[in-house]
Structures are given as structure tokens and as C-alpha cells.
Design a protein around this motif. Structure first.
Motif, short mmCIF file in Angstrom:
data_model
loop_
_atom_site.label_atom_id
_atom_site.label_comp_id
_atom_site.label_asym_id
_atom_site.label_seq_id
_atom_site.Cartn_x
_atom_site.Cartn_y
_atom_site.Cartn_z
N GLN A 57 5.98 -23.57 31.14
CA GLN A 57 4.66 -23.52 31.77
C GLN A 57 4.23 -24.89 32.28
N ILE A 58 4.52 -25.93 31.51
CA ILE A 58 4.16 -27.28 31.94
C ILE A 58 4.93 -27.66 33.21
N PHE A 59 6.23 -27.44 33.21
CA PHE A 59 7.04 -27.78 34.38
C PHE A 59 6.66 -26.94 35.59
N SER A 60 6.33 -25.67 35.38
CA SER A 60 5.94 -24.80 36.49
C SER A 60 4.64 -25.26 37.13
N SER A 61 3.65 -25.59 36.30
CA SER A 61 2.38 -26.06 36.86
C SER A 61 2.54 -27.43 37.51
N ILE A 92 -3.12 -24.43 44.74
CA ILE A 92 -2.79 -24.65 43.32
C ILE A 92 -3.36 -23.52 42.47
N ILE A 93 -4.62 -23.18 42.73
CA ILE A 93 -5.25 -22.10 41.96
C ILE A 93 -4.48 -20.79 42.14
N GLY A 94 -4.14 -20.49 43.39
CA GLY A 94 -3.44 -19.24 43.65
C GLY A 94 -2.09 -19.18 42.97
N ALA A 95 -1.34 -20.28 43.00
CA ALA A 95 0.01 -20.27 42.44
C ALA A 95 0.02 -20.29 40.92
N ILE A 96 -0.95 -20.95 40.29
CA ILE A 96 -0.94 -21.00 38.82
C ILE A 96 -1.61 -19.77 38.21
N MET A 97 -2.25 -18.93 39.02
CA MET A 97 -2.86 -17.73 38.47
C MET A 97 -1.83 -16.81 37.83
N VAL A 98 -0.60 -16.84 38.34
CA VAL A 98 0.44 -15.99 37.75
C VAL A 98 0.87 -16.50 36.37
N LEU A 99 0.50 -17.73 36.03
CA LEU A 99 0.79 -18.27 34.71
C LEU A 99 -0.33 -18.03 33.72
N VAL A 100 -1.52 -17.71 34.21
CA VAL A 100 -2.68 -17.54 33.34
C VAL A 100 -2.47 -16.36 32.41
N PRO A 101 -2.68 -16.52 31.10
CA PRO A 101 -2.41 -15.46 30.12
C PRO A 101 -3.53 -14.43 30.04
N ASP A 115 -2.61 -18.40 21.11
CA ASP A 115 -1.48 -18.44 22.04
C ASP A 115 -1.99 -18.56 23.48
N ALA A 116 -3.04 -17.80 23.81
CA ALA A 116 -3.61 -17.85 25.16
C ALA A 116 -4.20 -19.23 25.46
N LEU A 117 -4.88 -19.81 24.48
CA LEU A 117 -5.48 -21.13 24.68
C LEU A 117 -4.41 -22.21 24.83
N LEU A 118 -3.34 -22.13 24.07
CA LEU A 118 -2.25 -23.09 24.20
C LEU A 118 -1.57 -22.96 25.56
N THR A 119 -1.44 -21.73 26.04
CA THR A 119 -0.86 -21.52 27.37
C THR A 119 -1.74 -22.16 28.44
N ALA A 120 -3.06 -21.95 28.33
CA ALA A 120 -3.98 -22.56 29.29
C ALA A 120 -3.91 -24.08 29.22
N LEU A 121 -3.76 -24.62 28.01
CA LEU A 121 -3.65 -26.07 27.84
C LEU A 121 -2.37 -26.61 28.50
N CYS A 122 -1.27 -25.88 28.36
CA CYS A 122 -0.01 -26.30 28.98
C CYS A 122 -0.13 -26.30 30.50
N ILE A 123 -0.79 -25.28 31.05
CA ILE A 123 -0.99 -25.22 32.50
C ILE A 123 -1.81 -26.41 32.99
N ALA A 124 -2.91 -26.68 32.28
CA ALA A 124 -3.76 -27.81 32.66
C ALA A 124 -3.01 -29.14 32.52
N ALA A 125 -2.21 -29.26 31.47
CA ALA A 125 -1.45 -30.49 31.26
C ALA A 125 -0.45 -30.72 32.39
N GLY A 126 0.20 -29.67 32.83
CA GLY A 126 1.15 -29.80 33.93
C GLY A 126 0.50 -30.27 35.21
N VAL A 127 -0.69 -29.73 35.51
CA VAL A 127 -1.41 -30.15 36.71
C VAL A 127 -1.80 -31.63 36.63
#
Length: 266
Positions: free
Chosen positions: A176-180, A204-213, A238-250
């Protein structure tokens, strides 16, 4: 106890089948209450009244007839799962047929094995769906048609990279980090280098929406609503950690682009 084509069915037979069916549902992303109810209904359909069933987000604990000679207990661990609504529907139908005694337990095992070995969605369909979803989300959040087209291409490549990282057995957080990071970098480069008239934030918003849990978060709320507080808390974390990984990647991608002298802003 019921019989299966003249062969007596033991408590272990019924409990093992019900738990394995529940484990398949858990792997496919079914709700905790649905899994527990399916196991309980199968046990009751075969006249097993003394049982305990406890399902968590990553495991199943079940026992039956503990105070009798045919006592049986089972524990199944499931480290990772994914969402497959089609498989859940098939497993639900199999559970109904078993409970109504429209098929016997042996046929049920055959059907369960067939469902388990079914291949998921083809890769080209996943890549296409991710691309179309990214483009549509970009347009939905205020991007232009050109933005949506570029986001569609970015989303398709993003899903391709996710599949490659899945084959390489990278952890979901790293993927998720590398994808974002990839989405952010590719969205900024056309604007920063070629000065194309694109809204990079919308892409960016459109592309990372598919990663949002989204499903994971909804499942957490539903688990809490049904009284499964522990599973709900696990899904929510798990959902919050996923969101954190997405934000960290950006943030990481923007940080490194700034270090290389590109005019980007948080």
C-alpha cells in the motif's frame, strides 16, 4: 445422528465440515455473525445441540458434545483474507442446501472443494476495473475528462504493480505504501515536468480510492453493531493502519520529489 448414504455421521464429521465452510467464508471476507450463524445452523440441522462456536477476524474456535463420548473440538487459524462476494454467495447457498438436507454431507464436501479451488477474477479484469474506477473517482471528485483519462491509466498500472507485489508475497502494508507513492509521483510528474493542464490532486484522490479500505471499515462497524466488539476493533484497527499507510506513501513521495527540486506542495 443422521446418516449419509447408510454410513453413520459422527459429530466430528459435522463439526469439521461446518468449521471448514466457515473458514472459507472467513477467507472470502464474510461478516463474523454470518459465519457463526452458518456453523450453528449446520450443527443444528444434524441434531447437535451442545456446542460452542466463537469466530474472530482471523480464526474459528468450535466444540460440540464436550460432555459426551463423541466430543470434538476444532481450532482454525486464518492469517489473511480477501473479499470475494461471489464465493460468499456460493458458500451461503451450500449452507442452505446442507441445512435443508437437499444434499448430503459427502456431496457438500465435494461442492466445498470445488468452490475453494475456483480461480478468482482474471488479472485483466482486475486491472481494467481498477483503471475505470480510478478514472471515475477522479471525475467524481471534480477532475476534468482529461484528468479522468490519465487517472484511469495510472490506476491500471497501479493494480498491475499490486498484483506483482502480491506474487512476491510483500506485506500488504508495504504494498500500500509503494502503491500510493507510485500514484503520487506519477500524478505530479506530468504537471511538474511537461506543465500539462492536469489537476494532480484530483488524479491522486481518484487513483488511491481503490486502496481505501471501505469494505473493511464497513465490516468493522457492522461487527460492533452485532456485538462482536473484538472482531470489530480488529477490523477497525486494520482499516486505520491501511489509511495510515496510504497517507504515508503520499507524503513520502512528495518529500522525495521536493528533495529532487520539483515544485510540489503538500
Amino acid at each position: 445422528m443422521n446418516t449419509n448414504k447408510g454410513t453413520p455421521i459422527t459429530t466430528k464429521d459435522v463439526l469439521t465440515f461446518s468449521v471448514e465452510l466457515g473458514l472459507s467464508m472467513l477467507k472470502s471476507g464474510a461478516e463474523i455473525f454470518r459465519i457463526e450463524e452458518s456453523i450453528i445452523r449446520i450443527l443444528q440441522a444434524y441434531d447437535i445441540q451442545r456446542f460452542d462456536v466463537y469466530v474472530l477476524s482471523n480464526g474459528i474456535f468450535a466444540s460440540a458434545n464436550e460432555d459426551l463420548d463423541d466430543a470434538c473440538s476444532l481450532v482454525r487459524h486464518m492469517p489473511e483474507n480477501s473479499v470475494n462476494l461471489g464465493r460468499i454467495a456460493q458458500l451461503n447457498q451450500l449452507c442452505r442446501e446442507i441445512c435443508d438436507h437437499r444434499i448430503d454431507l459427502q456431496t457438500g464436501w465435494t461442492r466445498l472443494k470445488e468452490i475453494r479451488v475456483q480461480r478468482g477474477y482474471p488479472r485483466w479484469a482486475l486491472i481494467l476495473a481498477c483503471g475505470l474506477g480510478s478514472g471515475c473517482f477522479c471525475y467524481l471528485f471534480g477532475g476534468s475528462a482529461f484528468d479522468g483519462l490519465v487517472a484511469c491509466l495510472i490506476g491500471a498500472v497501479e493494480e498491475f504493480l499490486l498484483l506483482i507485489m502480491s506474487d512476491a508475497r510483500l506485506s500488504r502494508s508495504i504494498a500500500q505504501i509503494f502503491s500510493s507513492m507510485f500514484v503520487t509521483a506519477v500524478s505530479y510528474l506530468p504537471v511538474s515536468i511537461w506543465s500539462l493542464p492536469l489537476h494532480r490532486d484530483k488524479m491522486i484522490i481518484g487513483a488511491i480510492m481503490v486502496l481505501v479500505p471501505g469494505i473493511m471499515f464497513t465490516t468493522a462497524i457492522r461487527d460492533v453493531y452485532n456485538g462482536d466488539y473484538l472482531s470489530g476493533a480488529i477490523h477497525l484497527l486494520d482499516a486505520l493502519l491501511t489509511a495510515l499507510c496510504i497517507a504515508a506513501g503520499v507524503v513520502i513521495a512528495i518529500f522525495f520529489m521536493q528533495k529532487f527540486g520539483l515544485e510540489v506542495s503538500l
